[in-house]
Design an enzyme around this catalytic site. Structure first.
Site, PDB file in Angstrom:
ATOM      1  N   ASP A 140       0.864  -1.490  -0.001  1.00 33.13           N
ATOM      2  CA  ASP A 140      -0.108   0.393   0.034  1.00 33.13           C
ATOM      3  C   ASP A 140       0.553   1.312   0.153  1.00 33.13           C
ATOM      4  O   ASP A 140       0.471   2.439  -0.042  1.00 33.13           O
ATOM      5  CB  ASP A 140      -1.078   0.103   1.113  1.00 33.13           C
ATOM      6  CG  ASP A 140      -0.406  -0.056   2.434  1.00 33.13           C
ATOM      7  OD1 ASP A 140       0.650   0.202   2.641  1.00 33.13           O
ATOM      8  OD2 ASP A 140      -0.825  -0.340   3.793  1.00 33.13           O
ATOM      9  N   ASP A 267      18.349  -5.886  -1.891  1.00 37.53           N
ATOM     10  CA  ASP A 267      18.101  -5.257  -1.840  1.00 37.53           C
ATOM     11  C   ASP A 267      18.316  -4.271  -0.930  1.00 37.53           C
ATOM     12  O   ASP A 267      17.642  -3.301  -1.226  1.00 37.53           O
ATOM     13  CB  ASP A 267      16.566  -5.352  -2.977  1.00 37.53           C
ATOM     14  CG  ASP A 267      15.431  -6.294  -1.758  1.00 37.53           C
ATOM     15  OD1 ASP A 267      15.669  -7.250  -1.640  1.00 37.53           O
ATOM     16  OD2 ASP A 267      14.767  -5.682  -0.787  1.00 37.53           O
TER      17      ASP A 267
HETATM   18  P1  AMP Z   1      12.078  -4.484   2.866  1.00 39.47           P
HETATM   19  O1  AMP Z   1      11.667  -6.269   2.983  1.00 39.47           O
HETATM   20  O2  AMP Z   1      10.556  -3.634   3.782  1.00 39.47           O
HETATM   21  O3  AMP Z   1      12.571  -4.382   2.203  1.00 39.47           O
HETATM   22  O4  AMP Z   1      11.243  -4.610   1.133  1.00 39.47           O
HETATM   23  C1  AMP Z   1      10.924  -5.375   0.085  1.00 39.47           C
HETATM   24  C2  AMP Z   1       9.936  -4.664  -0.960  1.00 39.47           C
HETATM   25  O5  AMP Z   1       9.005  -4.088  -1.114  1.00 39.47           O
HETATM   26  C3  AMP Z   1      10.634  -3.577  -1.038  1.00 39.47           C
HETATM   27  O6  AMP Z   1      10.281  -3.151  -2.711  1.00 39.47           O
HETATM   28  C4  AMP Z   1      10.146  -2.276  -0.905  1.00 39.47           C
HETATM   29  O7  AMP Z   1       9.771  -1.194  -1.211  1.00 39.47           O
HETATM   30  C5  AMP Z   1       8.282  -3.164  -0.975  1.00 39.47           C
HETATM   31  N1  AMP Z   1       7.191  -2.650   0.350  1.00 39.47           N
HETATM   32  C6  AMP Z   1       7.053  -2.962   2.186  1.00 39.47           C
HETATM   33  N2  AMP Z   1       6.598  -2.942   2.474  1.00 39.47           N
HETATM   34  C7  AMP Z   1       5.807  -2.225   0.864  1.00 39.47           C
HETATM   35  C8  AMP Z   1       4.611  -1.650   1.150  1.00 39.47           C
HETATM   36  N3  AMP Z   1       3.785  -1.857   2.210  1.00 39.47           N
HETATM   37  N4  AMP Z   1       4.230  -0.860   0.351  1.00 39.47           N
HETATM   38  C9  AMP Z   1       5.238  -0.976  -0.609  1.00 39.47           C
HETATM   39  N5  AMP Z   1       5.873  -2.314  -0.945  1.00 39.47           N
HETATM   40  C10 AMP Z   1       6.437  -2.075   0.041  1.00 39.47           C
HETATM   41 MG    MG Z   2      14.120  -2.904   1.871  1.00 36.40          MG
END
Ligand code: AMP
Ligand code: MG
Length: 506
Positions: A140, A267
């Site tokens: 979201d 990432d």
């Molecule tokens: P993370 O595990 O937080 O490093 O996120 C991994 C991927 O998921 C990244 O591309 C983030 O931008 C995306 N992501 C995580 N949470 C959200 C969210 N609530 N809305 C959109 N993208 C998300």
């Molecule tokens: Mg991330």
């Protein structure tokens, strides 16, 4: 480079000042394959939750930057408006998640507002949680209050510890509902770093066969952040070696302080060797090398003791992404890149050894130091002794006083006594003076780290509308080597915290 000076009138009131400038926005010069330009989606009726004065000072911004009506800072840092010169965008990257190629990810909830000149050099400013982007996938685009407080506090805590990290400038909140396991509310963290480029940015262009863009990104990165590599015989191999070494140093920092990141996917790996993307992280309480702080990490891939190996795995993924950059036959290119990763091993091992020597207050280097350190860590692990307090209390050790406080942390007192004898002998071998050693040890072994329960108290109060604990904790965490005014800030987790689970949803 021009930085807006703070002009203060005779009455002490600040004049209407231009907002920080100039904005360089060099990432935008890479071209549209690298990002999508779009404005953040703000939050309704935002409020300030906290600001980091230390971060603002680094930017060279006036102390009252957030209170200036004419700057509209609250609206800017809650995504509702922009300052002149900002050029908001979301960038595209890919990555390996939990060892598996995950394909395209990207800034799903981060907006790069631009890059501004500061006394520390150009800094990128990013909002996290300001709504949907083309890379949001199923998400979201939002971040909840809970995880935003944790990211805000830990970014500044790491900076206080002297560990490379993205910084957090501000935290804004709103009543905007956000659904996770339950209904929560939205917040936005403003993050600051010289660059938010990740391993995953390179992987994206390599895996999608966009080799011209891959090269453009590598050349861009070298020009801005690793100019010395231009002189090398193989600039890309030299860049990889630089990244390997700085990542090794970061891992040595994390292991030495007992920090567990929790989601070391490619990432989330910074090309600048910064701690990046704070999620279900944790500082070790009772020492358990197998500690897994992310409850979704069922295999324990990112367990505390595995972090250095996982970083090395990630570096191999980065090396793979560098392959299309290399001239000549693939075998030779692969060999060159593997060679560039090799220094990781000694950089990490020696980095950790020197940090551990310092943590034990040792100034000389002796053959047996490694086994003395290993045995200390084994002793701590077998008693699940508190990681932070074990080192801190060890600093107070003297031959004449009974080490009761230290002993309280250990179950096998006999083994502790035997180790302490070895330690005393080792100290004598370098004519160590206790008072000086204690001062040295207290300067490298923090009294206060952001234990989960400390963050939890701040979160609970913030949810009830009281942000004072977040502010107070921020100030304490910025001076982690000082004995805190409130002993509870340094104390072991209370009983109620034993059942605390950190959700990885954020
Ligand atoms: P993370 O595990 O937080 O490093 O996120 C991994 C991927 O998921 C990244 O591309 C983030 O931008 C995306 N992501 C995580 N949470 C959200 C969210 N609530 N809305 C959109 N993208 C998300
Ligand atoms: Mg991330």
């Amino acid at each position: 480079m021009h930085i807006s000076p703070a002009i203060v009138t005779a009455s002490g009131e600040a004049d209407n000042l231009a907002t920080p400038s100039p904005w360089l926005n060099r990432f935008a010069s890479l071209g549209p394959a690298f990002f999508t330009e779009l404005a953040p989606q703000g939050m309704p009726a935002p409020t300030w939750l906290a600001q980091s004065a230390a971060c603002a000072e680094q930017l060279g911004w006036p102390q009252d930057w957030w209170q200036r009506e004419d700057w509209q800072s609250l609206q800017v840092f809650s995504g509702n408006t922009l300052w002149p010169g900002m050029q908001p965008m979301a960038t595209v990257y890919s990555g390996h998640q939990f060892g598996v190629w995950a394909g395209q990810l990207g800034d799903g909830r981060a907006h790069l507002l631009g890059e501004v000149a500061t006394p520390q050099g150009p800094m990128e400013i990013q909002l996290k949680g300001a709504g949907l982007t083309p890379y949001s996938r199923m998400g979201d685009g939002r971040a909840v209050l809970r995880s935003s407080i944790r990211e805000f506090l830990c970014s500044e805590a790491m900076a206080g510890l002297g560990i490379p990290t993205t910084r957090a400038l501000a935290l804004t909140a709103s009543r905007l509902p956000v659904r996770r396991e339950s209904l929560e509310t939205a917040a936005i963290v403003t993050r600051v770093a010289p660059s938010f480029i990740r391993f995953g940015h390179f992987e994206h262009f390599a895996h999608s066969d966009q080799h011209a863009e891959l090269r453009r990104l590598a050349d861009f990165f070298i020009q801005l952040h690793a100019p010395e590599c231009q002189e090398a015989e193989s600039p890309y191999a030299a860049l990889l070696e630089k990244i390997a070494k700085q990542t090794a140093r970061l891992m040595a920092d994390w292991q030495a302080v007992g920090f567990c990141h929790g989601v070391m996917n490619t990432d989330n790996m910074s090309m600048l060797g910064l701690t990046l993307d704070y999620g279900p992280f944790g500082f070790m309480d009772g020492f358990d090398p197998g500690h897994v702080c992310n409850h979704s990490d069922h295999q324990g891939r990112y367990a505390f003791a595995r972090q250095p190996n996982m970083a090395f795995w990630n570096l191999h993924a980065l090396a793979q992404a560098f392959m299309p950059l290399m001239p000549g036959a693939p075998e030779a290119a692969g060999e060159t890149l593997l060679q560039a990763l090799e220094p990781y091993k000694t950089e990490f091992a020696e980095g950790l050894l020197s940090r551990m020597r310092a943590k034990l207050g040792l100034q000389m280097q002796q053959q047996d130091d490694r086994s003395l350190i290993d045995d200390w860590l084994k002793l701590m692990a077998s008693s699940r002794a508190d990681y932070t307090q074990s080192f801190r209390r060890l600093s107070a050790l003297t031959p004449s006083e009974d080490p009761a406080q230290l002993r309280d942390l250990f179950i096998d007192r006999e083994a502790l006594g035997a180790w302490l004898q070895r330690y005393q002998a080792r100290l004598q071998a370098e004519n160590s003076r206790d008072a000086e050693r204690a001062a040295r040890m207290r300067a490298v072994n923090p009294a206060v780290v952001l234990r989960n329960h400390l963050a939890e108290v701040a979160i609970r109060q913030a949810r009830a509308g009281d942000f004072s604990e977040t502010e107070r904790l921020l100030k304490v965490l910025q001076h982690p080597f000082d004995e805190p005014e409130r002993p509870s800030d340094a104390a072991l987790p209370p009983d109620w915290a034993q059942t605390l689970e950190v959700s990885c949803s954020s």
